[in-house]
Design an enzyme around this catalytic site. Structure first.
Site, PDB file in Angstrom:
ATOM      1  N   CYS A  36       0.855  -1.190   0.000  1.00 56.30           N
ATOM      2  CA  CYS A  36       0.000   0.000   0.000  1.00 56.30           C
ATOM      3  C   CYS A  36       0.894   1.245   0.000  1.00 56.30           C
ATOM      4  CB  CYS A  36      -0.859  -0.015   1.254  1.00 56.30           C
ATOM      5  SG  CYS A  36       0.157  -0.072   2.747  1.00 56.30           S
ATOM      6  N   HIS A  86       5.029  -5.283   8.794  1.00 51.28           N
ATOM      7  CA  HIS A  86       4.917  -6.664   9.256  1.00 51.28           C
ATOM      8  C   HIS A  86       5.168  -7.649   8.118  1.00 51.28           C
ATOM      9  CE1 HIS A  86       2.500  -5.428  13.049  1.00 51.28           C
ATOM     10  NE2 HIS A  86       3.803  -5.445  13.256  1.00 51.28           N
ATOM     11  N   CYS A  92       2.783   6.407   8.438  1.00 50.72           N
ATOM     12  CA  CYS A  92       1.860   6.523   7.310  1.00 50.72           C
ATOM     13  C   CYS A  92       0.893   7.689   7.533  1.00 50.72           C
ATOM     14  CB  CYS A  92       1.079   5.223   7.172  1.00 50.72           C
ATOM     15  SG  CYS A  92      -0.118   5.330   5.836  1.00 50.72           S
ATOM     16  N   HIS A 136      -0.805  -4.130  19.331  1.00 48.97           N
ATOM     17  CA  HIS A 136      -0.279  -3.816  18.001  1.00 48.97           C
ATOM     18  C   HIS A 136       0.407  -2.443  18.048  1.00 48.97           C
ATOM     19  CE1 HIS A 136      -0.294  -2.775  13.722  1.00 48.97           C
ATOM     20  NE2 HIS A 136      -0.512  -4.054  13.456  1.00 48.97           N
ATOM     21  N   GLU A 166       0.650  -0.035  15.999  1.00 47.25           N
ATOM     22  CA  GLU A 166      -0.137   1.117  15.553  1.00 47.25           C
ATOM     23  C   GLU A 166      -1.119   1.549  16.639  1.00 47.25           C
ATOM     24  OE1 GLU A 166      -2.224   0.888  11.695  1.00 47.25           O
ATOM     25  OE2 GLU A 166      -3.759   2.105  12.679  1.00 47.25           O
ATOM     26  N   THR A 184      -6.116   1.288  11.655  1.00 49.96           N
ATOM     27  CA  THR A 184      -6.484   1.430  10.240  1.00 49.96           C
ATOM     28  C   THR A 184      -6.723   0.105   9.526  1.00 49.96           C
ATOM     29  OG1 THR A 184      -4.153   1.456   9.690  1.00 49.96           O
ATOM     30  CG2 THR A 184      -5.219   3.598   9.940  1.00 49.96           C
ATOM     31  N   CYS A 189      -7.980   2.910   6.476  1.00 48.75           N
ATOM     32  CA  CYS A 189      -7.297   3.579   5.365  1.00 48.75           C
ATOM     33  C   CYS A 189      -7.845   3.050   4.045  1.00 48.75           C
ATOM     34  CB  CYS A 189      -5.798   3.358   5.468  1.00 48.75           C
ATOM     35  SG  CYS A 189      -5.328   1.737   4.913  1.00 48.75           S
ATOM     36  N   ASN A 226      -3.748  -6.692   8.893  1.00 48.22           N
ATOM     37  CA  ASN A 226      -4.608  -6.607   7.702  1.00 48.22           C
ATOM     38  C   ASN A 226      -4.650  -7.933   6.953  1.00 48.22           C
ATOM     39  OD1 ASN A 226      -3.040  -6.278   4.914  1.00 48.22           O
ATOM     40  ND2 ASN A 226      -1.785  -5.336   6.498  1.00 48.22           N
ATOM     41  N   SER A 250       1.604  -5.572   3.371  1.00 47.90           N
ATOM     42  CA  SER A 250       3.057  -5.468   3.545  1.00 47.90           C
ATOM     43  C   SER A 250       3.798  -6.593   2.827  1.00 47.90           C
ATOM     44  CB  SER A 250       3.395  -5.459   5.038  1.00 47.90           C
ATOM     45  OG  SER A 250       2.685  -6.468   5.704  1.00 47.90           O
TER      46      SER A 250
HETATM   47  S1  SF4 Z   1      -2.507   2.812   7.251  1.00 44.27           S
HETATM   48 FE1  SF4 Z   1      -1.313   0.923   7.147  1.00 44.27          FE
HETATM   49  S2  SF4 Z   1      -2.364  -0.337   5.586  1.00 44.27           S
HETATM   50 FE2  SF4 Z   1      -3.105   1.800   5.362  1.00 44.27          FE
HETATM   51  S3  SF4 Z   1      -1.824   2.728   3.767  1.00 44.27           S
HETATM   52 FE3  SF4 Z   1      -0.915   3.186   5.773  1.00 44.27          FE
HETATM   53  S4  SF4 Z   1       0.583   1.538   6.134  1.00 44.27           S
HETATM   54 FE4  SF4 Z   1      -0.806   0.865   4.518  1.00 44.27          FE
END
Ligand code: SF4
Length: 414
Positions: free
Chosen positions: A53, A83, A148, A176, A178, A244, A283, A314, A379
């Site tokens: 992504c 990941h 991101c 996690h 994030e 996300t 996202c 994801n 990823s």
């Molecule tokens: S939030 Fe995570 S899955 Fe979405 S674009 Fe950013 S890195 Fe990729």
């Protein structure tokens, strides 16, 4: 969308071609039907959207640039950059060191870092506390910050909720990276609590209704609420944001659920004052990947291969969707396939590896072709998907060449 410089060995001649063609024929992603690669005895159903992504390509580009621009310097990644085991192993092999693992266990003590060191912040972002700690050590944190923008968008949404005097309910996996980062950013401005699924949402709703005591709240949500969280006062006005990469349908259901709970407890007239409608903070990639998975699952198929790191949230959700309909194998790469008689795969809910025997039934001459859904997480390099496909193809006789298949299938889409 911006084009990133990603090492060529992550690209792929087969999957890359399919994606490039779909981008041209369907630039606005309106068509979520899969591309079918027909090799004769086996057909691969390739979803409209999957794999690297925006955030992952951005993180890869910045990390490799950090290596290029700093020969001789010590370069650290706060934790796994993304990941994916192959990408992380490649970075390690080029000299990048990891400060901690995905659970937050430390490999390098903070005291060992010096202002001369380079620290790369991963795509998931990091906590405010770690960022401050690095800055206090004189380490430049913005130059190689790969957080991101879609994760930052969630942080901004939480900050806005805090400014408007709402508390933040975060739908995510509290361990996690994030979610740890989002939680940290969120509680700077708002009381915050993390819930992982609808089951926990229902428990929190009972706290709001007063049918679960506040003492029990502290026990049940231990480690998942911000310091000083007061379940009496801090659950009177709430908004929901999410990690996300959660399942879109689940986040929506949780947000709707809390809206109903606040209406039930405080009445319709006061709802706007009690519940902040944030809309989901998934996202674009998670949305597109999940929609493309629903799209591919509308087609008849025999099994699904879902490729990605075993700690990839994801990817686990894509596997979860496929499992509802097909025998599904969540594998990190082609090495998990020993032959048609054995595959090793990851059971994400149980967090353990499993083996399945005779997972691939080779069709006889008169049988219809085997149809395999082939996809990956955000990823996972396309090159890995290609290698899995090639390995599966090696078990079949009289398969058509990739060139012929691509020409035949993509020629039609030109
Ligand atoms: S939030 Fe995570 S899955 Fe979405 S674009 Fe950013 S890195 Fe990729």
């Amino acid at each position: 969308m911006k084009q990133f410089e990603v090492p060529v060995y992550y690209r792929s001649p087969i999957i890359g071609k399919v994606k490039d063609t779909r981008k041209i024929t369907d630039p606005r992603k309106k068509d979520f039907t899969p591309t079918v690669l027909d090799f004769g005895p086996v057909q691969f159903l390739i979803p409209r959207h999957f794999g690297f992504c925006y955030g992952v390509e951005n993180a890869i580009e910045i990390s490799y640039r950090a290596l290029e621009e700093n020969p001789g310097k010590r370069i650290f990644l706060l934790s796994q950059m993304i990941h994916n085991p192959e990408v992380n192993a490649d970075l390690r092999q080029r000299g990048i060191r990891f400060i901690m693992d995905t659970e937050g266990n430390q490999f390098t003590e903070w005291d060992e870092l010096t202002p001369d060191d380079i620290v790369v912040i991963p795509a998931f972002g990091t906590t405010v506390e770690i960022q401050r700690l690095l800055e206090a050590k004189g380490i430049e944190t913005q130059k190689y910050n790969t957080t991101c923008p879609f994760v930052e968008k969630v942080w901004k949404r939480s900050a806005k909720l805090g400014e408007d005097d709402f508390s933040v309910i975060i739908h995510g996996k509290h361990k996690h990276e994030e979610t740890r980062a989002t939680f940290s950013h969120s509680y700077q401005g708002a009381p915050s609590v993390v819930i992982k699924d609808m089951e926990e949402a229902k428990v929190l709703a009972d706290v709001i209704r007063g049918s679960i005591s506040h003492a029990d709240f502290y026990k049940i949500f231990e480690g998942k609420y911000s310091e000083g969280f007061d379940p009496v006062h801090d659950l009177e006005r709430v908004g929901v944001v999410n990690q996300t990469t959660m399942l879109a349908g689940e986040t929506q259901a949780i947000a709707d659920f809390f809206k109903n709970v606040m209406e039930e407890v405080h009445g319709t007239a006061d709802l706007k004052n009690r519940y902040a409608d944030t809309r989901d903070t998934l996202c674009y990639a998670t949305n597109d990947n999940q929609q493309a998975t629903y799209g591919v699952l509308e087609e008849p198929a025999d099994l699904a291969l879902v490729i990605g790191g075993y700690n990839s949230s994801n990817t686990s959700h894509i596997a979860e969707l496929c499992e509802e309909k097909l025998p599904t194998y969540f594998i990190q790469n082609e090495l998990e396939i020993t032959g048609p008689s054995l595959i090793r795969h990851f059971n994400y809910p149980k967090q353990k590896m499993e083996e399945t025997r005779d997972w691939l039934t080779l069709p006889g001459k008169s049988d219809s072709p085997l149809r395999i859904v082939l996809t990956s997480g955000a990823s996972c390099p396309d090159a890995t998907v290609d290698r899995v496909m090639q390995k599966v193809l090696s078990y079949f006789e009289e398969v058509r060449s990739p060139e012929e298949v691509l020409e035949d299938c993509l020629g039609k889409e030109d």
